[in-house]
Design a protein around this motif. Structure first.
Motif, PDB file in Angstrom:
ATOM      1  N   ASP A 135       0.816  -1.214   0.000  1.00  0.00           N
ATOM      2  CA  ASP A 135       0.000   0.000   0.000  1.00  0.00           C
ATOM      3  C   ASP A 135       0.848   1.262   0.000  1.00  0.00           C
ATOM      4  OD1 ASP A 135      -2.224  -1.570  -0.022  1.00  0.00           O
ATOM      5  OD2 ASP A 135      -2.889  -1.097   2.015  1.00  0.00           O
ATOM      6  N   MET A 139      -1.252   2.870  -2.737  1.00  0.00           N
ATOM      7  CA  MET A 139      -2.412   3.568  -2.191  1.00  0.00           C
ATOM      8  C   MET A 139      -2.266   5.069  -1.956  1.00  0.00           C
ATOM      9  SD  MET A 139      -4.805   1.327  -2.040  1.00  0.00           S
ATOM     10  CE  MET A 139      -6.030   2.100  -0.974  1.00  0.00           C
ATOM     11  N   PRO A 140      -1.135   5.704  -2.224  1.00  0.00           N
ATOM     12  CA  PRO A 140      -1.074   7.150  -2.022  1.00  0.00           C
ATOM     13  C   PRO A 140      -2.115   7.871  -2.874  1.00  0.00           C
ATOM     14  CG  PRO A 140       1.137   6.274  -2.285  1.00  0.00           C
ATOM     15  CD  PRO A 140       0.183   5.159  -2.634  1.00  0.00           C
ATOM     16  N   ARG A 141      -2.750   8.864  -2.261  1.00  0.00           N
ATOM     17  CA  ARG A 141      -3.740   9.687  -2.946  1.00  0.00           C
ATOM     18  C   ARG A 141      -3.551  11.143  -2.516  1.00  0.00           C
ATOM     19  NH1 ARG A 141      -4.112   5.295  -4.806  1.00  0.00           N
ATOM     20  NH2 ARG A 141      -5.975   4.078  -5.354  1.00  0.00           N
ATOM     21  N   PRO A 142      -3.904  12.101  -3.369  1.00  0.00           N
ATOM     22  CA  PRO A 142      -3.793  13.506  -2.965  1.00  0.00           C
ATOM     23  C   PRO A 142      -4.780  13.838  -1.854  1.00  0.00           C
ATOM     24  CG  PRO A 142      -4.885  13.303  -5.096  1.00  0.00           C
ATOM     25  CD  PRO A 142      -4.384  11.946  -4.757  1.00  0.00           C
ATOM     26  N   HIS A 145      -8.839  13.320  -1.637  1.00  0.00           N
ATOM     27  CA  HIS A 145      -9.310  12.277  -2.549  1.00  0.00           C
ATOM     28  C   HIS A 145     -10.212  11.304  -1.785  1.00  0.00           C
ATOM     29  CE1 HIS A 145      -9.228   8.878  -5.347  1.00  0.00           C
ATOM     30  NE2 HIS A 145      -8.701   9.686  -6.248  1.00  0.00           N
ATOM     31  N   GLU A 147     -10.616   8.206  -1.974  1.00  0.00           N
ATOM     32  CA  GLU A 147     -10.016   6.904  -1.679  1.00  0.00           C
ATOM     33  C   GLU A 147      -8.758   7.019  -0.814  1.00  0.00           C
ATOM     34  OE1 GLU A 147      -9.278   5.012  -5.389  1.00  0.00           O
ATOM     35  OE2 GLU A 147     -11.410   4.783  -5.887  1.00  0.00           O
ATOM     36  N   ARG A 148      -8.473   8.211  -0.320  1.00  0.00           N
ATOM     37  CA  ARG A 148      -7.276   8.384   0.517  1.00  0.00           C
ATOM     38  C   ARG A 148      -7.490   7.708   1.866  1.00  0.00           C
ATOM     39  NH1 ARG A 148      -2.779  12.835   0.867  1.00  0.00           N
ATOM     40  NH2 ARG A 148      -2.754  13.455   3.037  1.00  0.00           N
ATOM     41  N   GLY A 172       1.145  10.694   0.872  1.00  0.00           N
ATOM     42  CA  GLY A 172      -0.153  10.479   0.249  1.00  0.00           C
ATOM     43  C   GLY A 172      -1.194   9.819   1.126  1.00  0.00           C
ATOM     44  N   PHE A 173      -1.031   9.961   2.444  1.00  0.00           N
ATOM     45  CA  PHE A 173      -1.977   9.364   3.387  1.00  0.00           C
ATOM     46  C   PHE A 173      -2.399  10.386   4.440  1.00  0.00           C
ATOM     47  CE2 PHE A 173       1.039   6.159   1.932  1.00  0.00           C
ATOM     48  CZ  PHE A 173       0.188   5.183   1.418  1.00  0.00           C
ATOM     49  N   ARG A 197      -7.666  -0.690   5.812  1.00  0.00           N
ATOM     50  CA  ARG A 197      -7.672   0.367   4.808  1.00  0.00           C
ATOM     51  C   ARG A 197      -8.946   1.175   5.019  1.00  0.00           C
ATOM     52  NH1 ARG A 197      -6.337  -3.923   0.189  1.00  0.00           N
ATOM     53  NH2 ARG A 197      -4.095  -3.619  -0.091  1.00  0.00           N
ATOM     54  N   ASP A 199     -10.633   5.482   5.916  1.00  0.00           N
ATOM     55  CA  ASP A 199     -10.392   6.913   6.021  1.00  0.00           C
ATOM     56  C   ASP A 199     -10.238   7.317   7.488  1.00  0.00           C
ATOM     57  OD1 ASP A 199     -12.979   6.794   7.043  1.00  0.00           O
ATOM     58  OD2 ASP A 199     -13.896   7.883   5.364  1.00  0.00           O
TER      59      ASP A 199
END
Length: 223
Positions: A135, A139-142, A145, A147-148, A172-173, A197, A199
């Protein structure tokens, strides 16, 4: 930042990949010597070093090795680290499959990271211990996001905790403040947040739902 990583397994290797990609100056060590890290160094641009050299000049040091090996780290490990450096502890206690019985954890009830902190002689920030290694890459997301995912972070050192949370945000988390090191049982193996996983709300709920009783899978055999 200058970052030292002690341990080049799944977590250490993938943190090396991500942190160098973000432009950080990363030194990485393992138990077998710098020459065995040539492929990772060529892939990432990280500098392979000995464990004794990993913290030199580092603003953040990541200790990501089996718990049973922590007491065997070189003395003076953090000599030469940058002023105000933070130590990230990613470790977990797996008594049956890897670490054997550690009495201070089993009988005295120390959290895993409190035991590690005492052996290192420096405050730690517990993070990434329940994160799936893949991950870190996948799995990094801005920020913002949908899905972060969020990671729990525990420490008694609020300044170090803030620095590590900022680094995790850059990776990104999101993060959730999981309290101090004596509260870090909430993110140990077998807890609801371990491997989760989710939020910020999901991680916050999982931390709240944790029980201090260590599950049998994560206790040593009796005798």
């Amino acid at each position: 930042m200058k970052i030292g990583i002690i341990g080049a397994g799944n977590i250490g290797g993938n943190l090396t990949r991500r942190l160098t990609a973000l432009g950080h100056d990363v030194s990485v060590a393992n138990s077998r010597g710098p020459e065995t890290l040539a492929a990772l160094a060529e892939e990432t641009g990280a500098t392979p070093v000995t464990a004794a050299e990993a913290a030199r000049g580092a603003e953040i040091v990541v200790v990501t090795i089996p718990l049973r090996r922590v007491p065997g780290l070189p003395s003076g490990l953090f000599d030469g680290a940058a002023e105000g450096f933070a130590v990230i502890d990613t470790g977990n206690y797996y008594p049956k499959e890897r670490d054997g019985r550690i009495a201070a954890i089993e009988e005295e009830g120390l959290t895993e990271s409190r035991w590690t902190e005492q052996n290192l002689g420096h405050p730690v920030v517990k993070a990434f211990n329940g994160t799936l290694a893949q991950d870190i890459l996948a799995m990094p997301r801005p920020a913002g996001h949908p899905e972060r995912i969020a990671l729990p972070v525990a420490s008694d050192d609020e300044t170090a905790k803030a620095r590590v949370r900022a680094l995790i945000d850059e990776l990104g988390f999101d993060t959730v403040d999981a309290g101090g090191i004596d509260d870090s049982w909430r993110q140990q193996p077998g807890s609801p947040v371990y491997g989760l996983r989710a939020d910020v709300d999901g991680v916050t709920k999982a931390l709240a739902d944790a029980s201090p009783e260590r599950k049998s899978d994560f206790r040593a055999w009796s005798g």
